[in-house]
Design a protein around this motif. Sequence first.
Motif, short mmCIF file in Angstrom:
data_model
loop_
_atom_site.label_atom_id
_atom_site.label_comp_id
_atom_site.label_asym_id
_atom_site.label_seq_id
_atom_site.Cartn_x
_atom_site.Cartn_y
_atom_site.Cartn_z
N LEU A 159 -14.29 -11.74 -1.30
CA LEU A 159 -14.96 -10.77 -2.17
C LEU A 159 -16.32 -10.40 -1.43
O LEU A 159 -17.14 -11.07 -0.97
CB LEU A 159 -15.08 -11.24 -3.71
N TRP A 160 -16.44 -9.13 -1.44
CA TRP A 160 -17.40 -8.35 -0.92
C TRP A 160 -18.34 -7.33 -1.65
O TRP A 160 -17.73 -6.96 -2.76
CB TRP A 160 -17.19 -7.90 0.46
N ASN A 161 -19.68 -6.86 -1.49
CA ASN A 161 -20.07 -5.84 -2.10
C ASN A 161 -20.59 -4.93 -1.00
O ASN A 161 -21.48 -5.34 -0.21
CB ASN A 161 -21.46 -6.51 -2.71
N ALA A 162 -20.14 -3.81 -1.14
CA ALA A 162 -20.29 -2.64 0.08
C ALA A 162 -21.80 -2.38 -0.05
O ALA A 162 -22.32 -2.05 0.94
CB ALA A 162 -19.39 -1.70 -0.04
N ALA A 163 -22.50 -2.41 -1.05
CA ALA A 163 -23.73 -2.22 -1.29
C ALA A 163 -24.66 -3.23 -0.63
O ALA A 163 -26.01 -2.76 -0.30
CB ALA A 163 -24.40 -1.96 -2.71
N ASP A 164 -24.38 -4.32 -0.59
CA ASP A 164 -25.24 -5.48 -0.02
C ASP A 164 -24.11 -6.28 0.87
O ASP A 164 -23.71 -7.50 0.47
CB ASP A 164 -25.82 -6.13 -0.90
N PRO A 165 -23.51 -5.82 1.92
CA PRO A 165 -22.54 -6.41 2.69
C PRO A 165 -22.94 -7.50 3.49
O PRO A 165 -22.24 -7.89 4.61
CB PRO A 165 -22.02 -5.31 3.30
N GLY A 166 -24.08 -7.99 3.39
CA GLY A 166 -24.67 -8.99 4.45
C GLY A 166 -23.68 -10.38 4.48
O GLY A 166 -23.96 -11.15 5.44
N PHE A 167 -23.12 -10.78 3.61
CA PHE A 167 -22.37 -11.85 3.22
C PHE A 167 -21.50 -11.88 2.20
O PHE A 167 -21.50 -11.04 1.14
CB PHE A 167 -23.19 -13.05 2.96
N SER A 168 -20.22 -12.44 2.27
CA SER A 168 -19.06 -12.41 1.18
C SER A 168 -19.69 -12.96 -0.07
O SER A 168 -20.35 -14.15 -0.05
CB SER A 168 -17.96 -13.00 1.44
N MET A 169 -19.31 -12.42 -1.29
CA MET A 169 -19.64 -13.02 -2.67
C MET A 169 -18.93 -14.37 -3.02
O MET A 169 -19.37 -15.34 -3.52
CB MET A 169 -19.43 -11.93 -3.71
N HIS A 170 -17.56 -14.33 -2.54
CA HIS A 170 -17.03 -15.58 -2.94
C HIS A 170 -15.70 -15.72 -2.06
O HIS A 170 -15.34 -14.49 -1.54
CB HIS A 170 -16.59 -15.52 -4.33
#
Length: 339
Positions: free
Chosen positions: A130-141
């Motif tokens: 799971l990622w956040n395109a607004a803060d894609p520096g690392f995966s969320m989970h």
Amino acid sequence: MDDLEQFGDVGSLDDNVESFLSNDDGDARDIFAALKRSPAEPNLAASKGFTFSEVNCWRTSNSKVVCCHFSSDGKILASAGHEKKAVLWNMENFQTQYMPEEHGLIITDVRFRPNSSHLATSSFDRTIKLWNAADPGFSMHTFNGHSYQVTSLDFHPKKTDLLCSCDGNGEIRYWNVTQLTCLRAMKGGTAQVRFQPNSGQFLAAAAENVVSIFDIETHGKKYTLQGHNTDVQSVCWDNSGEYLASVSQDLVKVWSIASGECIHELSSNGNKFHSCVFHPSYPNLLVIGGYQSLEVWNMVKNQSLTVQAHEGLIAALAQSPVTGMVASASHDNSVKVWK
């Protein structure tokens, strides 16, 4: 595949607009039939002209692209494949941004969470990230649980914390991306899973040469759609959720979800079909990805036009109802957007 000859002829969409988009009972065998009549076709605004041309192209360094998806607002296109890291493509300024390479093997599918900057990727490394395109520096989970290569995933259109995935052994898993838990595991999909748009009442799952339609609430099977002779490579819903298209190498079938019957069918005629998407602005048109070329098929008139698009297999297609754009991802290491 790379040694296959180039298939198909280039069809000029601009020349054939009137007949192609019209819904009347003209001679379907004559693609120029409507050019001989006055162009009074109000239903699809055909007289305004239909275009389908390349808007932009982005190329990876040296890796096949196998999946792509637009964000709900149409502003970002995500794509991924053999490079093991996804790319975010800004549709307003056409700038690209690589996400980190956290997957150990190729990425098989990428899907945005509805009305969100979050997105998920599935991989042959048996994980979902799971990622956040607004803060894609690392995966969320990272979701673990599949014991085989994860081949596809999709978010529910309404219950947007619900994520579904399938693997090469036919297992379908439902995940809660808020609680980070697996809710359920069942059998029924190996190639692709796609939720019905809008209501999300049904899940379409392709396995071998069959597409199963599951009821999300009861988990029961509503339909088993049969009729393909070879493996179904991909499925796609129209924006209304009333129709589902399924693609195998030799055939495209369009099904009515109300009846479970096949209502339209198109043979590949030697091309190798692989992907499909309903046109975002013209519901009667299905865009089909094959080897090097796209087929833009008017299902009602059963006419199709061939557009030379890539130098390899077109592995995935996506569309944005907001912008009217269609994206194509190919084994020729490129992603293109069309309008």
